[in-house]
Design an enzyme around this catalytic site. Sequence first.
Site, PDB file in Angstrom:
ATOM      1  N   ASP A 171       0.812  -1.227   0.000  1.00  0.00           N
ATOM      2  CA  ASP A 171       0.000   0.000   0.000  1.00  0.00           C
ATOM      3  C   ASP A 171       0.846   1.278   0.000  1.00  0.00           C
ATOM      4  O   ASP A 171       0.311   2.372  -0.090  1.00  0.00           O
ATOM      5  CB  ASP A 171      -0.992   0.004   1.168  1.00  0.00           C
ATOM      6  CG  ASP A 171      -0.318   0.143   2.534  1.00  0.00           C
ATOM      7  OD1 ASP A 171       0.876   0.468   2.601  1.00  0.00           O
ATOM      8  OD2 ASP A 171      -1.001  -0.081   3.549  1.00  0.00           O
ATOM      9  N   TYR A 266      10.076   4.615   2.212  1.00  0.00           N
ATOM     10  CA  TYR A 266      10.952   3.671   2.911  1.00  0.00           C
ATOM     11  C   TYR A 266      12.418   3.839   2.511  1.00  0.00           C
ATOM     12  O   TYR A 266      13.299   3.329   3.198  1.00  0.00           O
ATOM     13  CB  TYR A 266      10.507   2.227   2.660  1.00  0.00           C
ATOM     14  CG  TYR A 266       9.305   1.821   3.496  1.00  0.00           C
ATOM     15  CD1 TYR A 266       9.465   1.312   4.783  1.00  0.00           C
ATOM     16  CD2 TYR A 266       8.013   1.928   3.000  1.00  0.00           C
ATOM     17  CE1 TYR A 266       8.375   0.941   5.550  1.00  0.00           C
ATOM     18  CE2 TYR A 266       6.912   1.557   3.757  1.00  0.00           C
ATOM     19  CZ  TYR A 266       7.102   1.063   5.037  1.00  0.00           C
ATOM     20  OH  TYR A 266       6.020   0.699   5.800  1.00  0.00           O
TER      21      TYR A 266
HETATM   22  P1  NAD Z   1      -1.161  -8.444  13.170  1.00  0.00           P
HETATM   23  O1  NAD Z   1      -0.092  -9.021  14.019  1.00  0.00           O
HETATM   24  O2  NAD Z   1      -2.191  -7.586  13.782  1.00  0.00           O
HETATM   25  O3  NAD Z   1      -1.913  -9.616  12.411  1.00  0.00           O
HETATM   26  C1  NAD Z   1      -1.260 -10.632  11.763  1.00  0.00           C
HETATM   27  C2  NAD Z   1      -1.961 -11.933  12.037  1.00  0.00           C
HETATM   28  O4  NAD Z   1      -1.251 -12.955  11.325  1.00  0.00           O
HETATM   29  C3  NAD Z   1      -1.986 -12.366  13.512  1.00  0.00           C
HETATM   30  O5  NAD Z   1      -3.306 -12.564  13.933  1.00  0.00           O
HETATM   31  C4  NAD Z   1      -1.195 -13.675  13.509  1.00  0.00           C
HETATM   32  O6  NAD Z   1      -1.667 -14.628  14.424  1.00  0.00           O
HETATM   33  C5  NAD Z   1      -1.369 -14.134  12.083  1.00  0.00           C
HETATM   34  N1  NAD Z   1      -0.414 -15.127  11.617  1.00  0.00           N
HETATM   35  C6  NAD Z   1       0.885 -15.241  11.935  1.00  0.00           C
HETATM   36  N2  NAD Z   1       1.417 -16.294  11.299  1.00  0.00           N
HETATM   37  C7  NAD Z   1       0.426 -16.856  10.561  1.00  0.00           C
HETATM   38  C8  NAD Z   1       0.349 -17.987   9.705  1.00  0.00           C
HETATM   39  N3  NAD Z   1       1.424 -18.735   9.472  1.00  0.00           N
HETATM   40  N4  NAD Z   1      -0.826 -18.285   9.126  1.00  0.00           N
HETATM   41  C9  NAD Z   1      -1.924 -17.517   9.360  1.00  0.00           C
HETATM   42  N5  NAD Z   1      -1.917 -16.446  10.170  1.00  0.00           N
HETATM   43  C10 NAD Z   1      -0.753 -16.114  10.757  1.00  0.00           C
HETATM   44  O7  NAD Z   1      -0.398  -7.674  12.000  1.00  0.00           O
HETATM   45  P2  NAD Z   1      -0.810  -6.395  11.156  1.00  0.00           P
HETATM   46  O8  NAD Z   1      -0.050  -5.241  11.661  1.00  0.00           O
HETATM   47  O9  NAD Z   1      -2.254  -6.288  11.067  1.00  0.00           O
HETATM   48  O10 NAD Z   1      -0.197  -6.747   9.743  1.00  0.00           O
HETATM   49  C11 NAD Z   1      -0.639  -7.829   8.963  1.00  0.00           C
HETATM   50  C12 NAD Z   1       0.303  -8.048   7.799  1.00  0.00           C
HETATM   51  O11 NAD Z   1       0.186  -7.007   6.841  1.00  0.00           O
HETATM   52  C13 NAD Z   1       1.767  -8.072   8.202  1.00  0.00           C
HETATM   53  O12 NAD Z   1       2.464  -9.006   7.403  1.00  0.00           O
HETATM   54  C14 NAD Z   1       2.233  -6.670   7.847  1.00  0.00           C
HETATM   55  O13 NAD Z   1       3.617  -6.605   7.695  1.00  0.00           O
HETATM   56  C15 NAD Z   1       1.483  -6.490   6.570  1.00  0.00           C
HETATM   57  N6  NAD Z   1       1.320  -5.121   6.099  1.00  0.00           N
HETATM   58  C16 NAD Z   1       1.584  -4.929   4.792  1.00  0.00           C
HETATM   59  C17 NAD Z   1       1.430  -3.708   4.260  1.00  0.00           C
HETATM   60  C18 NAD Z   1       1.712  -3.558   2.815  1.00  0.00           C
HETATM   61  O14 NAD Z   1       1.349  -2.578   2.226  1.00  0.00           O
HETATM   62  N7  NAD Z   1       2.352  -4.531   2.168  1.00  0.00           N
HETATM   63  C19 NAD Z   1       1.004  -2.636   5.035  1.00  0.00           C
HETATM   64  C20 NAD Z   1       0.718  -2.859   6.370  1.00  0.00           C
HETATM   65  C21 NAD Z   1       0.872  -4.114   6.895  1.00  0.00           C
HETATM   66  C1  LMR Z   2       2.098  -1.401  10.030  1.00  0.00           C
HETATM   67  O1  LMR Z   2       1.045  -0.969   9.613  1.00  0.00           O
HETATM   68  O2  LMR Z   2       2.273  -1.713  11.183  1.00  0.00           O
HETATM   69  C2  LMR Z   2       3.250  -1.515   9.125  1.00  0.00           C
HETATM   70  O3  LMR Z   2       3.227  -2.676   8.464  1.00  0.00           O
HETATM   71  C3  LMR Z   2       3.557  -0.297   8.445  1.00  0.00           C
HETATM   72  C4  LMR Z   2       3.634   0.748   9.500  1.00  0.00           C
HETATM   73  O4  LMR Z   2       2.663   1.500   9.598  1.00  0.00           O
HETATM   74  O5  LMR Z   2       4.618   0.776  10.232  1.00  0.00           O
END
Ligand code: NAD
Ligand code: LMR
Length: 442
Positions: A171, A266
């Site tokens: 995103d 980043y």
């Molecule tokens: P979060 O910790 O709130 O949620 C992640 C969930 O994944 C947890 O509930 C955890 O139990 C679960 N999980 C862990 N290992 C797993 C597996 N093997 N199988 C299924 N579920 C599993 O995290 P968050 O802050 O909400 O972020 C979620 C994801 O989105 C992360 O990977 C984060 O880095 C990513 N993210 C990506 C972007 C992007 O633009 N690419 C932006 C923000 C967050």
């Molecule tokens: C998050 O949303 O926690 C990250 O994956 C990106 C950030 O906001 O640091």
Amino acid sequence: MKMYKLAIAGGGSTYTPGIVRSLMDRLEDLPLSEIRFYDIDGERQSKVAVAAKAVIAEYTDSIKITETTDPETAFEDADFVFAQMRVGKYAMRELDEKIPLSHNVVGQETCGPGGLAYGLRTIFPMVELIDDVEKYAKESCWIVNYSNPASIVAEGVRKLRPNAKVINICDMPVATMRNMAGILGVEREDLVVDYFGLNHFGWFTKVEVDGEDRLPELREHISKWGLLTEDISKIDYRHADSSWIKTFKNIKPIMDFFPDYIPNPYLQYYLLPDYIVENSNKEHTRANEVMEGREKSLFETIRKFEETGILDDAFHVGVHGIFIVDVTVSIAQNLAKRYLVMVENNGTIPNLPADAMIEVPALITNKGPVPEYVGEIPYFHKAMIEQQLASEKILVEAITEGSYEKALQAFTLNKTIPSAIVAKKVLDDLIEANKEYWPTLE
Ligand code: NAD
Ligand code: LMR
């Protein structure tokens, strides 16, 4: 009308309710018969599902909702899987950030050693997810992946499951475009941009609105205020956190040095690492900010909803929720919409390796992303990308071969790390912290 079955892997994510709201807002474009929430942490997931279900109930009662920790139940006959796993959750994110900082190296979840550590935790669970989806879901099923560190995950998937139907998205480019649009006083959808790089490591080379070049105006604005709109309310809740405000301000010093292109935010970690470390609080990092902010407010909203039945509007959709649904609609309806996503290079940027996972504009079809030809890129950007790419590719080799030496090479090559001596210290501390997650490196 075709109805889709969609599974969300990482159903316990803090983003789930917002993504669900975005799905509900787009039911006409992506009609859903079922949503399955899948997570390995059943307890966290059922909590978050309370909010997600309450959001769905505001729109419809005709979608079957399932919560499960069983992959077969989650993926059987699914049309789409959204992946958003945080392997090791926030406890490990905190260590990814704090361990490098304790050695005066950038502490960040996706960039530098923290990103490499998170990558080593995530590649095999991602491969397991792909295998489960291939086993149970429809043959046509696409995994739309947000799980970070996306660049390393994309390279791991390319290497270990080259035929998997995974589209890796982020995103940050759309969030950057949201800020550009706010600055220019236009809608984000009106911007036509060109972009090249790796995930969290790229540059906008063109920004046009109605055929008019608006980069000069953006340069002028950034030279005063960075990539921030004067009215911060135009920025969604996550990116209004103080660390993000600083990040968008840091576009200014970067562009004071290199005004040609607008960097992905980043890139601050690779271009200003010493400044970032000096200005970091080693005891309180972004992980703490999220745990005390987004995560805490989500669980408080859920508690309040359970007690009173009142659902505060805490689940801002934001570009994060909008973008994953946009990409999915483009696949489902074969719209060939143009978005910035990760693809295998294969000549898109002829002076980078063909097997690099790059982030560029691509048309999103039901057969996957079709990248637009970019052409040769300048030496400076090429050199930076190649160093980062080597670090990420060698890291994937390290995990597949169980090689300590390769892991050390990957850390040493990372531009945020000043020497092999520091690389070894950081790596050794991260090995200790990740015992439960990483394969043995010998
Ligand atoms: P979060 O910790 O709130 O949620 C992640 C969930 O994944 C947890 O509930 C955890 O139990 C679960 N999980 C862990 N290992 C797993 C597996 N093997 N199988 C299924 N579920 C599993 O995290 P968050 O802050 O909400 O972020 C979620 C994801 O989105 C992360 O990977 C984060 O880095 C990513 N993210 C990506 C972007 C992007 O633009 N690419 C932006 C923000 C967050
Ligand atoms: C998050 O949303 O926690 C990250 O994956 C990106 C950030 O906001 O640091």
